[in-house]
Design an enzyme around this catalytic site. Structure first.
Site, PDB file in Angstrom:
ATOM      1  NE  ARG A  58       8.927  -4.374  -7.135  1.00 52.25           N
ATOM      2  CZ  ARG A  58       8.074  -4.063  -6.160  1.00 52.25           C
ATOM      3  NH1 ARG A  58       8.326  -4.456  -4.924  1.00 52.25           N
ATOM      4  NH2 ARG A  58       6.988  -3.374  -6.407  1.00 52.25           N
ATOM      5  CD  GLU A  95      -1.048   0.373  -7.318  1.00 53.56           C
ATOM      6  OE1 GLU A  95      -0.304  -0.592  -7.523  1.00 53.56           O
ATOM      7  OE2 GLU A  95      -0.665   1.545  -7.448  1.00 53.56           O
TER       8      GLU A  95
END
Length: 171
Positions: A58, A95
Site C-alpha cells: 500500500r 505486531e
C-alpha cells in the site's frame, strides 16, 4: 473531508486479534483518493523532496501518487526476492511476527532528500525498517507521511528520530 467513513474494519485479519483497516473504499472514490494524496503531500511541498519511498504494497499506492504531486522520483521498498537488481535488506518485527524488506542498492544517492510514505502507522516496525534502509543508502529523511495512524500502538515514538511525522487521520 471525513475519510474515516471510507475505511472499514476487518477483524482477525491477517491473523486472529488483528483489526485490519481496509482502505479499499477510499481508493475506490476518486475525489477522496485525490484529497487524501493532497493532504498527505501538503506538509512537504516546500521541503525539496527528491524521492518518495514506499513499502510494499500500500506504500506503492500512495507513494507513486505523492511522487507525482511533489515532482519527485519513487523508490519501491519490497519484500524479499522481488527486485531484479542488487539489493540491501533489513529484517524487522511486526505486531504479528517478523518480516524482511529490500531496496535496490542504487535507489538513493547520498544526500538525496527522501519522504517515506505508507497507508498506516501502527507499531512503526515497517516504517522504521524502511527509514533504516534509506539511511544506509545515504538518504536524508525529510519526513514520514501516512493516511492513518493508530496512535494507541505507539509507532510515532519509534519514528521521532527520523523527523516530521504527518498523519491525515488518527484512529
Amino acid at each position: 473531508m471525513d475519510f474515516s467513513k471510507l475505511i472499514r474494519d476487518i477483524p482477525n485479519w491477517p491473523r486472529p486479534g488483528i483489526l485490519f483497516k481496509d482502505i479499499s473504499p477510499l481508493l475506490n472514490d476518486p475525489s477522496s483518493l485525490a484529497m487524501a494524496v493532497e493532504q498527505m503531500a501538503n506538509p512537504y511541498r516546500r521541503m525539496g523532496v527528491d524521492l518518495v519511498a514506499g513499502a510494499e504494497s500500500r506504500g506503492f499506492i500512495f507513494g507513486t501518487a505523492l511522487a507525482q504531486v511533489l515532482s519527485a522520483g519513487f523508490v519501491p521498498i519490497r519484500k524479499p526476492n522481488k527486485l531484479p537488481y542488487r539489493t540491501i535488506s533489513i529484517e524487522y518485527t511486526l505486531e504479528y511476527g517478523t518480516d524482511k524488506l529490500e531496496v535496490h542498492e542504487d535507489a538513493v544517492q547520498a544526500g538525496q532528500r527522501v519522504l517515506l510514505v505508507d497507508d498506516l502507522l501502527a507499531t512503526g516496525g515497517t516504517m522504521q525498517a524502511s527509514c533504516n534502509l534509506i539511511q544506509r543508502l545515504g538518504g536524508d529523511i525529510v519526513g514520514i507521511t501516512v493516511l492513518i495512524e493508530l496512535a494507541e500502538l505507539g509507532g510515532r515514538q519509534k519514528l521521532e528520530p527520523y523527523g516530521n511525522i504527518h498523519a491525515v487521520l488518527q484512529l
